[in-house]
Write a protein that holds these residues in place. Sequence first.
Motif, short mmCIF file in Angstrom:
data_model
loop_
_atom_site.label_atom_id
_atom_site.label_comp_id
_atom_site.label_asym_id
_atom_site.label_seq_id
_atom_site.Cartn_x
_atom_site.Cartn_y
_atom_site.Cartn_z
N SER A 14 35.17 -5.26 3.05
CA SER A 14 35.37 -5.88 1.79
C SER A 14 34.15 -7.39 1.54
O SER A 14 33.48 -6.83 1.31
CB SER A 14 36.53 -6.42 1.53
OG SER A 14 37.51 -5.30 1.52
N ALA A 15 34.23 -7.99 2.59
CA ALA A 15 33.29 -9.03 2.30
C ALA A 15 31.86 -8.62 3.55
O ALA A 15 30.95 -8.86 2.26
CB ALA A 15 34.08 -10.20 3.39
N GLU A 61 27.76 -1.75 11.67
CA GLU A 61 29.36 -1.08 11.38
C GLU A 61 30.10 0.03 12.76
O GLU A 61 28.68 0.44 13.28
CB GLU A 61 29.61 -0.46 10.09
CG GLU A 61 30.47 0.25 9.47
CD GLU A 61 32.12 -0.63 10.28
OE1 GLU A 61 32.24 -1.15 9.25
OE2 GLU A 61 33.71 -0.24 10.64
N ALA A 62 30.85 -0.69 13.04
CA ALA A 62 31.61 -0.19 14.33
C ALA A 62 32.53 1.26 13.47
O ALA A 62 32.06 2.11 14.33
CB ALA A 62 33.14 -0.56 15.11
N TRP A 75 42.06 0.96 12.78
CA TRP A 75 41.74 0.20 14.63
C TRP A 75 42.66 0.70 14.76
O TRP A 75 43.83 0.51 16.41
CB TRP A 75 41.06 -1.32 14.28
CG TRP A 75 39.80 -1.32 13.57
CD1 TRP A 75 39.14 -1.95 12.32
CD2 TRP A 75 38.64 -1.36 14.61
NE1 TRP A 75 37.98 -1.31 12.40
CE2 TRP A 75 37.48 -1.60 14.15
CE3 TRP A 75 39.13 -0.94 15.82
CZ2 TRP A 75 36.83 -1.69 14.68
CZ3 TRP A 75 37.52 -0.88 16.64
CH2 TRP A 75 35.92 -1.36 16.37
N GLY A 107 38.21 -2.22 4.85
CA GLY A 107 39.60 -2.34 4.25
C GLY A 107 39.30 -1.47 3.30
O GLY A 107 40.47 -0.95 2.53
N ASN A 142 42.54 1.07 1.41
CA ASN A 142 43.51 0.32 1.29
C ASN A 142 44.62 1.30 0.13
O ASN A 142 43.28 1.86 -0.97
CB ASN A 142 42.50 -1.17 1.02
CG ASN A 142 42.04 -1.69 -0.07
OD1 ASN A 142 42.45 -0.96 -1.13
ND2 ASN A 142 41.37 -2.68 0.01
N VAL A 173 44.65 -1.96 -5.33
CA VAL A 173 45.25 -3.28 -5.81
C VAL A 173 43.75 -4.27 -5.67
O VAL A 173 43.20 -4.65 -4.68
CB VAL A 173 46.03 -3.63 -5.52
CG1 VAL A 173 46.61 -4.45 -6.21
CG2 VAL A 173 47.37 -2.62 -5.29
N ILE A 216 29.78 -4.52 17.31
CA ILE A 216 29.53 -5.81 18.42
C ILE A 216 30.17 -6.25 19.07
O ILE A 216 31.27 -6.09 19.64
CB ILE A 216 29.72 -6.41 16.55
CG1 ILE A 216 28.13 -6.08 16.20
CG2 ILE A 216 29.27 -7.73 17.08
CD1 ILE A 216 28.53 -6.02 14.47
N GLN A 276 39.06 -9.37 14.09
CA GLN A 276 37.85 -8.81 15.02
C GLN A 276 37.00 -9.89 15.00
O GLN A 276 35.65 -10.22 15.83
CB GLN A 276 36.96 -7.55 15.25
CG GLN A 276 38.13 -6.74 15.23
CD GLN A 276 37.58 -5.69 15.58
OE1 GLN A 276 36.74 -5.79 17.18
NE2 GLN A 276 37.90 -4.08 15.37
N ALA A 333 37.90 -12.54 5.91
CA ALA A 333 39.65 -13.04 4.84
C ALA A 333 40.05 -13.66 6.47
O ALA A 333 40.89 -15.14 6.11
CB ALA A 333 40.99 -12.00 4.99
N ASN A 352 46.98 -9.58 -2.96
CA ASN A 352 46.39 -8.62 -1.99
C ASN A 352 44.79 -9.81 -1.74
O ASN A 352 44.62 -10.33 -2.59
CB ASN A 352 46.12 -7.04 -2.62
CG ASN A 352 47.40 -6.66 -3.03
OD1 ASN A 352 47.49 -7.19 -3.85
ND2 ASN A 352 48.36 -5.61 -2.14
N THR A 353 44.56 -9.13 -0.57
CA THR A 353 43.86 -10.17 0.06
C THR A 353 41.85 -9.60 -0.34
O THR A 353 40.60 -9.81 0.96
CB THR A 353 43.35 -10.12 1.35
OG1 THR A 353 44.53 -9.16 2.11
CG2 THR A 353 44.76 -11.76 1.45
N MET A 354 41.58 -8.76 -0.54
CA MET A 354 40.16 -7.83 -0.87
C MET A 354 39.46 -8.29 -1.69
O MET A 354 38.52 -8.48 -0.96
CB MET A 354 40.44 -6.14 -0.96
CG MET A 354 39.02 -5.76 -2.08
SD MET A 354 39.49 -4.22 -2.26
CE MET A 354 40.50 -4.06 -3.21
#
Length: 524
Positions: free
Chosen positions: A27-28, A48-49, A74, A100, A104, A107, A236, A274, A496, A506-508
């Motif tokens: 997201s970030a 990106e993994a 994960w 996420g 997700n 929302v 990474i 991570q 986050a 929610n945290t997105m």
Amino acid sequence: MMTHQYSPGTAADEEETYDVVVCGAGSAGSTVAGLLAADENLRVLLLEAGGDDADDRVSDPDRWFENIASERDWGWLTEPGTGLGNRRLLYSMGKGLGGGSSINAGVWSRGHRRDWDDLAAVSGDPRWDYRSVLGSYRELETWRGAPDLERRGTAGPMHIQPAQPLHPFFSAMLDGAEAAGLDRYDSPNGELAEQGSGCAVRDEIISDGVRCSAYRALVAPRSEQRNLTVRTRTLITRVLFDGDRAVAVEAISDGRPVVFRAAHEVVLSLGAVQTPKVLMQSGLGPARHLDQVGIDVRQDLPGVGSGLDDHLQFGCVWEAADARQLPPPSRAQAVCFWEGDGRERSPQFVMYSGGAPFMSPEAQARYGAPQSAFSFLLGMRLRTRGSVRLADAGPATAPVIETCFLDDPADLRDAVGAYRFAEEVAHSEAMRPYLGSRSVPAGLSDAEVAAYIRTAAVTFWHQCGTARIGTDTDVNAVVDSELRVRGCDGLRVADASVLPRVTSGNTMAPAMVIGHRAAGLVRA
Ligand SMILES: Cc1cc2nc3c(=O)[nH]c(=O)nc-3n(C[C@H](O)[C@H](O)[C@H](O)COP(=O)(O)OP(=O)(O)OC[C@H]3O[C@@H](n4cnc5c(N)ncnc54)[C@H](O)[C@@H]3O)c2cc1C
């Protein structure tokens, strides 16, 4: 002992140089990379993994839960929790483009006015307050609901709409919540985000029936740009330094070691598990812990991996009167927020619902899951904080995650109170057509509700707080108000992890605001 000094030409099979290396396409990270790449003079690398996002389980918002425990998760396992009757939790986090935001529930929840004002106070920087953050939200959003020019954006990359068409079950839930004392608002992200309690139809990241992830909205439209490179399946492992300056990241790509050099900056957006893991693998973390696992200490940062926060989640389950009246299990189109005992300055509780019995595997085994049921999904903020630590110095080793959920008896007491509120909504006149003959488990005393919650509680997947923002005098602060890692140059955290406290919803969306701010700071 691992060493962390960058020496050109060692170990890596391959080396590439960019201006900014953004680590993690969640997201970030997608927000940071997409916004930076708008400047075609800047060479941006997004690492990106996980893999790509070309999958119906990502694009179809109704299939989001099929990603849990899949290759896009994960799938961490937490340590056994005392407050949870020694259960381990599946601690899902998105893996792959979009992170996420690709797996997700979709929302969009901005966080309460006081969440952001508190962040401004903790960081000592008024640019994090609610008024300032509204500017980021306006730039990120194209809002498809009732116009609200003060708060909502009209031309941003994220398409946000009120859930539609609204299933009658959720109208009934909102009527029931009103009957139980909550005021109803047009949107959770308008005036309600400035009030203590209330209910609304939820806002979601869906456009024409398709998920609008951070990656799809901000990075994919630039995929043809020559200044933007995206590499998937690249894990990474650590940040490399020249003196105090972060100059590169080391990664494993297709089984081979690779070094990506950053002429300007490295941004870590690996999520709240991570980001601290890679910081610690790079020698940035609590000195005693790094000594224990045999990593040279570059910077003693006691806050790295500490302060893990999240909403606790548990399902309050009722047998349904008629399964045919229920919405699909994956949809949760309405939300309620309410305050607790005043300890939190913004809502302590958040509640969604769905047309299925949402119970942990252990609760299902102990209490039995009815064939036809609906649930209220209760999320609550806790007094306790958990931690993320390294099991050993190996980059591929899973971290040790302790949530400390329900270790404080006062949290359990609050959870029982919240269950009682959910019960009131379920027994409201409006919900009568949906309510079957009993709750599951049935007819509970407070002590029995508490025992049920200990068995039923899981994560709400709102992991944050493990590399938190703070002032120079705050010993546990990992980043300053401009997201720079203390004691280093050229290294920021944008995800986050930096939130000092889980936001009220929610945290997105908050993670994307952090990404938006980071992009501005890197460009400045
Ligand atoms: C099942 C589920 C449902 C959720 N529902 C909602 C919801 O409906 N609304 C909402 O607002 N929030 C929801 N969330 C939470 C929300 O998605 C996250 O809070 C948000 O995505 C966090 O953003 P982030 O950028 O901090 O991390 P992430 O989005 O997790 O991104 C981190 C990225 O970094 C990558 N990465 C990690 N380590 C490495 C490494 N070593 N090397 C390379 N790449 C790496 C990851 O694969 C991932 O892509 C949900 C989360 C889950 C798991």
